[in-house]
Motif scaffolding. Structure first.
Motif, short mmCIF file in Angstrom:
data_model
loop_
_atom_site.label_atom_id
_atom_site.label_comp_id
_atom_site.label_asym_id
_atom_site.label_seq_id
_atom_site.Cartn_x
_atom_site.Cartn_y
_atom_site.Cartn_z
N ALA A 245 0.82 -1.21 0.00
CA ALA A 245 0.00 0.00 0.00
C ALA A 245 0.85 1.26 0.00
CB ALA A 245 -0.92 0.00 1.21
N MET A 246 2.16 1.12 0.25
CA MET A 246 3.05 2.27 0.33
C MET A 246 4.28 1.98 -0.51
SD MET A 246 2.68 2.99 4.40
CE MET A 246 3.17 1.33 4.80
N ILE A 247 5.20 2.94 -0.54
CA ILE A 247 6.44 2.69 -1.26
C ILE A 247 7.19 1.54 -0.58
CG2 ILE A 247 6.62 5.05 -2.12
CD1 ILE A 247 8.73 5.56 0.06
N ASP A 248 8.03 0.86 -1.36
CA ASP A 248 8.70 -0.35 -0.88
C ASP A 248 9.52 -0.11 0.38
OD1 ASP A 248 7.63 -1.71 -3.00
OD2 ASP A 248 9.46 -1.66 -4.23
N ALA A 249 10.10 1.08 0.51
CA ALA A 249 11.01 1.33 1.63
C ALA A 249 10.34 1.15 2.98
CB ALA A 249 11.59 2.74 1.51
N TRP A 250 9.07 1.54 3.10
CA TRP A 250 8.37 1.37 4.38
C TRP A 250 8.25 -0.11 4.72
CZ3 TRP A 250 5.48 5.13 7.44
CH2 TRP A 250 5.70 6.45 7.03
N ASP A 251 7.89 -0.92 3.73
CA ASP A 251 7.68 -2.35 3.99
C ASP A 251 8.98 -3.08 4.30
OD1 ASP A 251 4.96 -2.13 3.60
OD2 ASP A 251 5.00 -2.81 1.52
N THR A 252 10.08 -2.64 3.70
CA THR A 252 11.33 -3.37 3.86
C THR A 252 12.15 -2.90 5.06
OG1 THR A 252 12.49 -1.87 2.34
CG2 THR A 252 11.49 -3.85 1.39
N ALA A 253 12.07 -1.62 5.41
CA ALA A 253 13.00 -1.07 6.40
C ALA A 253 12.41 -0.91 7.80
CB ALA A 253 13.52 0.29 5.91
N LEU A 254 11.09 -0.83 7.93
CA LEU A 254 10.52 -0.56 9.25
C LEU A 254 10.36 -1.79 10.14
CD1 LEU A 254 10.15 2.21 7.98
CD2 LEU A 254 7.87 2.31 9.00
N PRO A 255 10.01 -2.98 9.60
CA PRO A 255 9.88 -4.14 10.49
C PRO A 255 11.15 -4.40 11.29
CG PRO A 255 8.92 -4.63 8.35
CD PRO A 255 9.62 -3.30 8.21
N GLY A 260 7.42 3.46 19.75
CA GLY A 260 8.04 4.48 20.58
C GLY A 260 9.29 5.07 19.97
N SER A 261 9.67 4.58 18.78
CA SER A 261 10.87 5.07 18.10
C SER A 261 10.53 6.23 17.17
CB SER A 261 11.52 3.96 17.28
OG SER A 261 11.99 2.92 18.10
N ARG A 262 11.51 7.11 16.99
CA ARG A 262 11.49 8.08 15.90
C ARG A 262 12.55 7.65 14.91
NH1 ARG A 262 11.23 14.38 17.05
NH2 ARG A 262 9.09 13.68 17.45
N LEU A 263 12.13 7.38 13.68
CA LEU A 263 13.03 6.86 12.67
C LEU A 263 13.32 7.92 11.61
CD1 LEU A 263 11.45 3.33 12.06
CD2 LEU A 263 13.29 3.95 13.65
N LEU A 264 14.56 7.93 11.16
CA LEU A 264 14.95 8.69 9.98
C LEU A 264 15.06 7.68 8.85
CD1 LEU A 264 15.98 11.33 8.65
CD2 LEU A 264 18.29 10.64 9.35
N LEU A 265 14.15 7.77 7.90
CA LEU A 265 14.10 6.83 6.78
C LEU A 265 14.63 7.53 5.53
CD1 LEU A 265 13.17 4.05 5.67
CD2 LEU A 265 10.94 5.10 5.23
N LEU A 266 15.74 7.00 5.01
CA LEU A 266 16.37 7.54 3.81
C LEU A 266 16.10 6.59 2.65
CD1 LEU A 266 19.79 8.58 5.41
CD2 LEU A 266 17.70 9.94 5.17
N VAL A 267 15.56 7.14 1.56
CA VAL A 267 15.01 6.29 0.50
C VAL A 267 15.59 6.68 -0.86
CG1 VAL A 267 12.90 5.46 -0.59
CG2 VAL A 267 12.85 6.17 1.81
N PRO A 268 16.33 5.77 -1.51
CA PRO A 268 16.75 6.04 -2.89
C PRO A 268 15.57 5.89 -3.84
CG PRO A 268 17.42 3.84 -2.23
CD PRO A 268 16.79 4.47 -1.02
N PRO A 269 15.69 6.38 -5.06
CA PRO A 269 14.55 6.38 -5.98
C PRO A 269 13.96 5.00 -6.23
CG PRO A 269 16.29 7.77 -6.83
CD PRO A 269 16.86 7.08 -5.63
N GLU A 270 14.80 3.97 -6.31
CA GLU A 270 14.29 2.64 -6.67
C GLU A 270 13.36 2.06 -5.61
OE1 GLU A 270 18.72 2.21 -5.51
OE2 GLU A 270 17.43 3.57 -6.67
#
Length: 299
Positions: A245-255, A260-270
């Motif tokens: 339902a979202m860009i791939d980075a959310w599904d692959t990097a957040l699990p 309670g965390s604050r995450l900095l998510l850096l996402v390349p175009p792919e």
């Protein structure tokens, strides 16, 4: 789905709740599937009753609300028909905005003053349901039982001091917490990274579930904010994880990260919006992205 631990205390529930004449008796513990005593005839008046008074946070108009919900249509004979909404059996929660939550109550008798930890019984007669109750189509009388498991106010955020040095080491300036920005001259990310600026001590994020977050999304090129929940008194949002339902980075990097965390998510175009970008929100083709995400809950 993963059930989030209820943080608020709950008033003990008698084995059977004795309700007003217009509301059926309900038995069972908070969080367990309730047993509803069928009325002798189909209800002809709207009513609601608080079967358990919770002592958790009060629900306000800007909240996102997590409930366990059981809704039965009622036949003209008073017999309970098969449920059209049930999250108790799946041990999961339904996430509702305050307006969606209010629609489950009789008109002019809304949820003002309710707290997390409450169990509410609602009765809506035929002709007043207006498609409410779970499937959007029922015109029968409805009896609903809701356990209010959690509520996320519009100003919800994680606690703790963000690690600004970690952000700087990865090309992002957090000196103004309300406006993170890419550092001048920093190279865009070559791979997706989710970095814990604040590490929470809640449960781990599963590969699939409903994730409750506040977030801000920015372009790497110039730091333009293309999406945010931190404005206008809006509630946090629930995002389906692991369901494409979202860009791939959310599904692959957040699990694996924790509530309670604050995450900095850096996402390349792919793993973002790729060569097409998303011009509707100002994301150029092959644009790298920055997200700052507060993980508030998982359901």
């Amino acid at each position: 789905m993963m059930r989030r631990t209820l943080l608020a205390g709950i008033t003990a529930l008698p084995l059977v709740v004795s309700c007003s004449p217009d509301v059926p008796q309900v038995s069972g513990e908070f969080g367990d599937p309730p047993t509803i005593e069928a009325p002798s005839t189909t209800p002809d008046e709207a009513a609601h009753e608080v079967a358990i008074d919770g002592d958790g946070p009060k629900i306000d108009e800007g909240s996102l609300i997590a409930v366990q919900l059981l809704t039965h249509p009622v036949a003209e004979s008073g017999e309970l028909e098969d449920p059209i909404a049930s999250s108790f059996e799946q041990d999961s929660e339904t996430l509702l905005t305050h307006s969606e939550f209010t629609e489950l109550f009789p008109e002019d008798d809304g949820p003002d003053g309710l707290r997390v930890g409450s169990r509410v019984v609602n009765v809506l007669p035929a002709g007043e349901t207006d498609g409410r109750g779970g499937d959007g189509t029922s015109n029968s009388a409805l009896i609903s039982v809701m356990d209010i498991v959690d509520a996320y106010p519009s100003d919800a955020e994680v606690s703790g001091t963000p690690d600004e040095d970690l952000a700087l080491d990865n090309g992002v300036d957090l000196s103004d917490p309300s406006s993170p920005a890419p550092q001048d001259g920093a190279q865009p990310p070559e791979q997706t990274r989710a970095l814990p600026l604040v590490k929470g001590d809640g449960p781990e994020i599963p590969e699939q579930g409903q994730l409750v977050v506040q977030f801000r999304g920015l372009t790497w090129e110039d730091g333009t904010v293309f999406d945010t929940t931190w404005q206008g008194g809006q509630p946090p949002i629930a995002l389906p994880l692991g369901q494409d339902a979202m860009i791939d980075a959310w599904d692959t990097a957040l699990p694996g990260h924790t509530v309670g965390s604050r995450l900095l998510l850096l996402v390349p175009p792919e793993e973002g919006y790729g060569p097409e970008g998303n011009p509707d929100v100002g994301i150029s083709p092959n644009e790298s992205l920055i997200y700052v995400i507060d993980i508030l809950g998982v359901h």
